[in-house]
Motif scaffolding. Structure first.
Motif, PDB file in Angstrom:
ATOM      1  N   LYS A  29       0.810  -1.215   0.000  1.00 42.26           N
ATOM      2  CA  LYS A  29       0.000   0.000   0.000  1.00 42.26           C
ATOM      3  C   LYS A  29       0.844   1.265   0.000  1.00 42.26           C
ATOM      4  O   LYS A  29       0.497   2.237  -0.667  1.00 42.26           O
ATOM      5  CB  LYS A  29      -0.941   0.009   1.207  1.00 42.26           C
ATOM      6  CG  LYS A  29      -2.024  -1.034   1.146  1.00 42.26           C
ATOM      7  CD  LYS A  29      -3.129  -0.750   2.148  1.00 42.26           C
ATOM      8  CE  LYS A  29      -2.649  -0.792   3.569  1.00 42.26           C
ATOM      9  NZ  LYS A  29      -3.757  -0.575   4.540  1.00 42.26           N
ATOM     10  N   GLN A  33       0.724   4.597  -2.284  1.00 43.05           N
ATOM     11  CA  GLN A  33       0.368   5.866  -1.661  1.00 43.05           C
ATOM     12  C   GLN A  33       1.359   6.966  -2.033  1.00 43.05           C
ATOM     13  O   GLN A  33       0.967   8.064  -2.441  1.00 43.05           O
ATOM     14  CB  GLN A  33       0.337   5.696  -0.147  1.00 43.05           C
ATOM     15  CG  GLN A  33       0.113   6.992   0.636  1.00 43.05           C
ATOM     16  CD  GLN A  33       0.371   6.812   2.119  1.00 43.05           C
ATOM     17  OE1 GLN A  33       1.175   5.972   2.520  1.00 43.05           O
ATOM     18  NE2 GLN A  33      -0.295   7.603   2.935  1.00 43.05           N
ATOM     19  N   GLY A  54      -7.189   2.280  -6.592  1.00 40.97           N
ATOM     20  CA  GLY A  54      -7.079   2.155  -5.148  1.00 40.97           C
ATOM     21  C   GLY A  54      -8.378   1.726  -4.491  1.00 40.97           C
ATOM     22  O   GLY A  54      -8.379   0.894  -3.575  1.00 40.97           O
ATOM     23  N   ASP A 242      -4.240   6.063   3.764  1.00 38.70           N
ATOM     24  CA  ASP A 242      -3.398   5.281   2.862  1.00 38.70           C
ATOM     25  C   ASP A 242      -3.317   5.882   1.458  1.00 38.70           C
ATOM     26  O   ASP A 242      -2.266   5.818   0.813  1.00 38.70           O
ATOM     27  CB  ASP A 242      -3.925   3.848   2.753  1.00 38.70           C
ATOM     28  CG  ASP A 242      -3.666   3.040   4.012  1.00 38.70           C
ATOM     29  OD1 ASP A 242      -2.791   3.436   4.789  1.00 38.70           O
ATOM     30  OD2 ASP A 242      -4.359   2.029   4.223  1.00 38.70           O
TER      31      ASP A 242
END
Length: 417
Positions: A29, A33, A54, A242
């Motif tokens: 993640k 990000q 996402g 995130d």
């Protein structure tokens, strides 16, 4: 279980391995990000269009969580981790090599990568801990393992921020995927074999009898819906952090150093809160703790509405980090207490479905709100409201005693604090 010194040593090695897996899983993640703006620019789309990758990732992580729980219950959590590491590795390596199509990126990262993350993290690790430790100690042990994500925040988020100006996203995705695909999957396979060899495998823990249906057991329990409601808000706020937090700070002119310090603080408090939660949950009412964590989460989100400053970003990170793992640890403990070991993985997977539904809504709503109004304010207010609702429902509904008798005793050890 064989209670010999060799078995005990292997148990602690498995806990260490679980911690390392959680640490490495944060890259799935965090690399997305940090490179979010670069990726949106690479594919020539606005944030709302690209954010589908996402939000689908978040949604699929939830949708496959019951399946991951079923795999963990039936075939063992370590074997599930092997499959997850391979899937995540293929996803990241594949997106780096086939990088000209947004559709392929969404398929690889949003579906394959999402399954990989689910199969490496909270659900299988919860099952692993419950099989290795007695119920009273499982919360603390689970906090230790899941604090791998905290250390990942502390170390890897600043690392990616430092690396981003120097390394293209394709290289970052490739090498992250390679680490998961080769060494992580191989070590997980070896750990599963070693666990089997000393009687810590799936068969020794829960037998080969057919598992009951989790949904049939939980669908009439108000406590399950209370946990799901709170976890929905937990997932929604986590997903905003995130995916959108770095972009939100960048839009507000936050310096790279300030972002790195704040993310490091978030990870540090996450680390502390995970361990403290495991300790507190053995001594105090869990429904009060859970409600308190959701209040803290709501206050953290409201702080984002104030003008950006170094002090406010650090206070936000502190409040958010202090609540980050507390909700997960206590929800995991409730699953074991209320529904038993046999369907713990499936039940936790169902709750993670609610968690990731919140994440899906948060990611896509955040992107659409920004593209429409050039601000994240409406979605931040909504997230603060959702977590307050989760706090109230947790406080009112989860005060009763556990729904089912204590789970069957399996192979257990004490966890030395």
């Amino acid at each position: 279980m064989n209670n010999s010194a060799a078995s005990r040593k292997l148990i602690y090695l498995l806990v260490t391995f679980g911690f390392v897996v959680m640490f490495l899983s944060t890259s799935i993640k965090s690399v997305y990000q940090i490179y979010f703006s670069d990726l949106a620019g690479h594919f020539g789309r606005g944030r709302a269009d690209f954010a589908w990758s996402g939000s689908i990732f978040m949604l699929v992580t939830g949708l496959v969580s019951p399946l991951v729980g079923l795999l963990s219950d039936r075939f063992g959590p370590l074997r599930t981790v092997v499959v997850g590491a391979v899937a995540a590795g293929i996803a990241l390596v594949g997106t780096s090599l086939l990088n000209q199509s947004l559709g392929l990126f969404i398929l690889a990262y949003g579906f394959c990568g999402a399954f990989g993350l689910a199969a490496m993290t909270y659900v299988p690790m919860g099952v692993l801990v419950d099989r290795l430790f007695e119920q009273r100690k499982s919360g603390f042990a689970y906090a230790v393992i899941t604090n791998g994500t905290s250390i990942g925040f502390i170390i890897l988020s600043p690392f990616w921020l430092w690396l981003q100006p120097q390394v293209r996203w394709t290289e970052a995705f490739f090498w992250t995927g390679f680490v998961l695909l080769v060494p992580t999957a191989v070590i997980a396979w070896y750990a599963a074999r070693r666990a089997d060899s000393v009687g810590l495998g799936e068969e020794a823990s829960v037998g080969t009898e057919r598992k009951p249906s989790a949904w049939r057991e939980v669908r009439t329990d108000p406590g399950f819906y209370a946990l799901a409601c709170g976890f929905f808000g937990c997932g929604a706020t986590m997903a905003f952090v995130d995916v959108h937090l770095v972009a939100f700070w960048q839009d507000g002119g936050t310096s790279r150093t300030q972002m790195a310090v704040s993310l490091g603080m978030l990870g540090t408090l996450e680390l502390v809160s995970g361990l403290v939660t495991g300790w507190l949950a053995m001594r105090y009412n869990k429904h009060s703790l859970l409600a308190s964590f959701y209040v803290m989460r709501s206050l953290a989100m409201l702080l984002l509405l104030s003008s950006v400053s170094e002090v406010r970003t650090i206070v936000f990170a502190s409040l958010f980090g202090a609540s980050y793992l507390g909700t997960v640890v206590i929800t995991s403990m409730y699953c074991l207490e209320r529904y038993g070991l046999k369907i713990k993985g499936q039940t936790f997977g169902l709750l993670f479905l609610a968690h990731q539904l919140g994440a899906f809504v948060s990611v896509q709503l955040g992107a659409a709100t920004f593209d429409a109004f050039k601000t994240y304010t409406p979605v931040i207010v909504s997230l603060a409201g959702v977590t307050i609702v989760g706090s109230v429902i947790s406080w009112l509904t989860l005060r009763s005693s556990q729904r089912v008798p204590e789970p069957e005793t399996c192979s257990l050890v004490e966890f030395d604090r």
